[in-house]
Design an enzyme around this catalytic site. Structure first.
Site, PDB file in Angstrom:
ATOM      1  N   SER A 163       0.855  -1.191   0.000  1.00 44.93           N
ATOM      2  CA  SER A 163       0.000   0.000   0.000  1.00 44.93           C
ATOM      3  C   SER A 163       0.882   1.228   0.000  1.00 44.93           C
ATOM      4  O   SER A 163       1.982   1.218   0.567  1.00 44.93           O
ATOM      5  CB  SER A 163      -0.893   0.027   1.243  1.00 44.93           C
ATOM      6  OG  SER A 163      -1.550   1.273   1.355  1.00 44.93           O
ATOM      7  N   TYR A 219      -1.341   0.006  10.391  1.00 48.34           N
ATOM      8  CA  TYR A 219      -1.587  -0.465   9.029  1.00 48.34           C
ATOM      9  C   TYR A 219      -0.373  -0.178   8.153  1.00 48.34           C
ATOM     10  O   TYR A 219       0.104  -1.050   7.416  1.00 48.34           O
ATOM     11  CB  TYR A 219      -2.839   0.206   8.450  1.00 48.34           C
ATOM     12  CG  TYR A 219      -3.092  -0.150   7.005  1.00 48.34           C
ATOM     13  CD1 TYR A 219      -3.642  -1.388   6.664  1.00 48.34           C
ATOM     14  CD2 TYR A 219      -2.786   0.740   5.986  1.00 48.34           C
ATOM     15  CE1 TYR A 219      -3.868  -1.726   5.340  1.00 48.34           C
ATOM     16  CE2 TYR A 219      -3.014   0.407   4.658  1.00 48.34           C
ATOM     17  CZ  TYR A 219      -3.561  -0.817   4.339  1.00 48.34           C
ATOM     18  OH  TYR A 219      -3.783  -1.145   3.027  1.00 48.34           O
TER      19      TYR A 219
END
Length: 145
Positions: free
Chosen positions: A39, A52
Site C-alpha cells: 500500500s 496499518y
C-alpha cells in the site's frame, strides 16, 4: 486503536502473508512469480494509519528478503502497492474527504480496479522477467510526493 485491533491488522497483513507464501512455496515451479499486496501507506506518513502502514512496510521487507532467498529457484517476488482505488469503502467518505484525497494524487483521480489488475498482470507475466524485489506503486504518483 485497541490491542486487539492492532493484532488483527498485523495478523492479517503480516502473519497471513508470511504463512500463505510459506505454504505456497512447495507448489511453485521454477521461475514463478509471487506478488504481494502492499500500500502507498507503507511509505507515506498518513495520520491514524500507523499500525496499518507498518504492516505494509513489513510486506516490502518480505519481498526484499524472499527475492534473495528464492533466487536459486528463479522465483521472483514483488510488491504491488496501490494508492486510493475506487472500491466500496470509499462510499464511507464525505465529499470533502474525497476531494482532499484526490488533491493528494498528482494524476488528480482515484484509481480503478482495472488499473491495479493491469499492473498485477505485468508483474505476473514474462514481460517483467527481469523485475525482482521491487515495490511497484500504482497510485497516480501519490507515493512519490
Amino acid at each position: 486503536m485497541t490491542e486487539e485491533h492492532f493484532d488483527r491488522v498485523f495478523g492479517v497483513n503480516v502473519k497471513g502473508t508470511f504463512f500463505t507464501v510459506q505454504k505456497a512455496l512447495p507448489l511453485l515451479t521454477e521461475g514463478a512469480s509471487v506478488i504481494m499486496t502492499g500500500s502507498v501507506a507503507g511509505v507515506k506518513g498518513l495520520p491514524s494509519l500507523g499500525p496499518y502502514s507498518a504492516s505494509k512496510a513489513a510486506i516490502r521487507s518480505f519481498a526484499r528478503t524472499w527475492a534473495v532467498e528464492l533466487k536459486e529457484r528463479g522465483i521472483r517476488v514483488n510488491v504491488l502497492s496501490p494508492g486510493s482505488v475506487q472500491t466500496p469503502i470509499l462510499s464511507a467518505f464525505s465529499p470533502q474527504e474525497l476531494d482532499y484525497l484526490v488533491s493528494q494524487i498528482p494524476r488528480k483521480k482515484i484509481g480503478t480496479p482495472e488499473e491495479i489488475a493491469t499492473a498485477a498482470l505485468f508483474l505476473a507475466s514474462d514481460d517483467s522477467i527481469f523485475v525482482n524485489g521491487i515495490e511497484l506503486f500504482v497510485d497516480g504518483g501519490m507515493a512519490q510526493i
